[in-house]
Motif scaffolding. Sequence first.
Motif, PDB file in Angstrom:
ATOM      1  N   GLU A   4       0.305  15.666   0.177  1.00 35.26           N
ATOM      2  CA  GLU A   4      -0.074  16.279   1.451  1.00 35.26           C
ATOM      3  C   GLU A   4       0.996  17.258   1.946  1.00 35.26           C
ATOM      4  N   THR A  25       6.337   3.547   4.172  1.00 35.72           N
ATOM      5  CA  THR A  25       7.366   4.584   4.262  1.00 35.72           C
ATOM      6  C   THR A  25       8.746   3.956   4.469  1.00 35.72           C
ATOM      7  N   ASN A  43       0.852  -1.194   0.000  1.00 30.12           N
ATOM      8  CA  ASN A  43       0.000   0.000   0.000  1.00 30.12           C
ATOM      9  C   ASN A  43       0.887   1.243   0.000  1.00 30.12           C
ATOM     10  N   SER A  90       0.238   4.270  -0.191  1.00 33.58           N
ATOM     11  CA  SER A  90      -0.281   5.419   0.564  1.00 33.58           C
ATOM     12  C   SER A  90       0.027   5.293   2.050  1.00 33.58           C
ATOM     13  N   SER A 121       4.109   9.491   4.043  1.00 34.54           N
ATOM     14  CA  SER A 121       4.050   8.229   3.301  1.00 34.54           C
ATOM     15  C   SER A 121       4.111   8.554   1.813  1.00 34.54           C
ATOM     16  N   GLY A 122       3.581   7.653   0.990  1.00 27.97           N
ATOM     17  CA  GLY A 122       3.556   7.905  -0.434  1.00 27.97           C
ATOM     18  C   GLY A 122       2.568   8.980  -0.847  1.00 27.97           C
ATOM     19  N   ARG A 123       1.771   9.475   0.084  1.00 23.99           N
ATOM     20  CA  ARG A 123       0.816  10.564  -0.214  1.00 23.99           C
ATOM     21  C   ARG A 123       1.574  11.904  -0.155  1.00 23.99           C
ATOM     22  N   ASP A 139       7.621   6.830  -1.275  1.00 24.43           N
ATOM     23  CA  ASP A 139       7.526   8.058  -0.469  1.00 24.43           C
ATOM     24  C   ASP A 139       8.645   9.049  -0.746  1.00 24.43           C
ATOM     25  N   TYR A 175      -0.008   9.764  -7.962  1.00 26.33           N
ATOM     26  CA  TYR A 175       1.278   9.619  -7.275  1.00 26.33           C
ATOM     27  C   TYR A 175       2.388  10.388  -7.990  1.00 26.33           C
ATOM     28  N   VAL A 196       0.839   0.505  -6.626  1.00 25.46           N
ATOM     29  CA  VAL A 196       0.165   1.621  -7.301  1.00 25.46           C
ATOM     30  C   VAL A 196      -0.678   1.059  -8.450  1.00 25.46           C
ATOM     31  N   GLU A 204      -4.040   5.141 -10.627  1.00 28.73           N
ATOM     32  CA  GLU A 204      -3.490   6.001  -9.572  1.00 28.73           C
ATOM     33  C   GLU A 204      -2.153   6.621  -9.957  1.00 28.73           C
TER      34      GLU A 204
END
Length: 389
Positions: A171, A111, A106, A108, A166-168, A141, A223, A215, A219
């Motif tokens: 943000e 890390t 995952n 998202s 994380s991979g988000r 990430d 990303y 991913v 998506e």
Amino acid sequence: MNILVAPDSFKGSMTSAEAAEAIHSGIRNSPFTGAKVEMVPMADGGEGTVDALLAPLQAEKVTVKTVDPIGRKTEGFFAWNGDRKLAVIETAAASGITLLSGTELNPSVATTHGTGIIMKAALDKGAEEIVLGIGGSATADGGAGFLQALGCEFLDEKGQLIQRVSGRLEEIHRIHTGNLDGRVKKVKLVIASDVKNPLLGEKGAIAVFGPQKGVLKEEIPFYENGMKQFADLTVKATGKDYRDAPGAGAAGGFGFSLMSYLNGEMKNGFELIAELTSLEEKIEWADLVISGEGKLDEQTFYGKGPMGVARTALEKNKIVLLFGGSVSESFIKGTYHEENLIPVPLTHEIIPLQQAMSQGEKLLELACRQTLKTLYTGAYRLGGFIKGE
């Protein structure tokens, strides 16, 4: 006869050291039982890098309490040579894809934070030089989790501290480096990687490696945009722009951050480890060279350890056996012109993948034994090498 055993890891099944032992067992139970054998477990910056360098560097293995890619407590490690104040870290130990099941992948959530914890432990030990292998990660990430473990602060659009990056990466709206551990700027960092991809674009971290980290196809733009935003913020924070540098896209963008924030020097993982293990000198000594990895396919030709071993050996007119958990037709076709190179699958039977991986050492030992028996009986002549022809 002199036989050099220099395999890479068979991911999820055997470390390079375990694979070397399995091959050695196959040799002992073959017609070549009297051969002199030297084992040099290999790696290219991924799983097995630490174990491959323990003996050559006369290092000890130091364990560290850390976390896995999704934050669970685990035990990591690094190699340590106190005389040289040298540490060897592998990202796969705490942030590796083999630490997660398929359903746990995952981007998202995952890390590189756990690798940052190991890095901090190495610095606490007094490391002045660090070799960091970044292959085999489960993360996308950009190395932000690693940096957070070392004191870097990431703020959202409201100016609030993000507790766990994380991979988000979309943000992140501001990056503060004021509390980044000052020791990272003094340590000499060498990055070991087999990947030359840039950070962004169709050959970048997300487009090429994102799917294997979880991913989804739809998506990828999301990303990719987050990674670009992170890159832009990093340039503002550091004054350096490595997004197009070879290897920036390695390990979900981890290579980019290591160059940007820690002044890391990117090196080919196989070439670095070959140098540290005096591989070329040992190949010169050998009559027969045996290597391998979990999958022999098109990617094996591009910087992977087993092909590096094979090419060096073939240049010196040595006989090479390459074992693979699976061997693709394209790989076999790509090696047709090399008459002294024999690719060998671990099994010719159709068995479930998990069963094959759980029996990896047994299958490798058997494949080695049977192949050497075939060579000895003269089914392969290989330039008069066998039986003194």
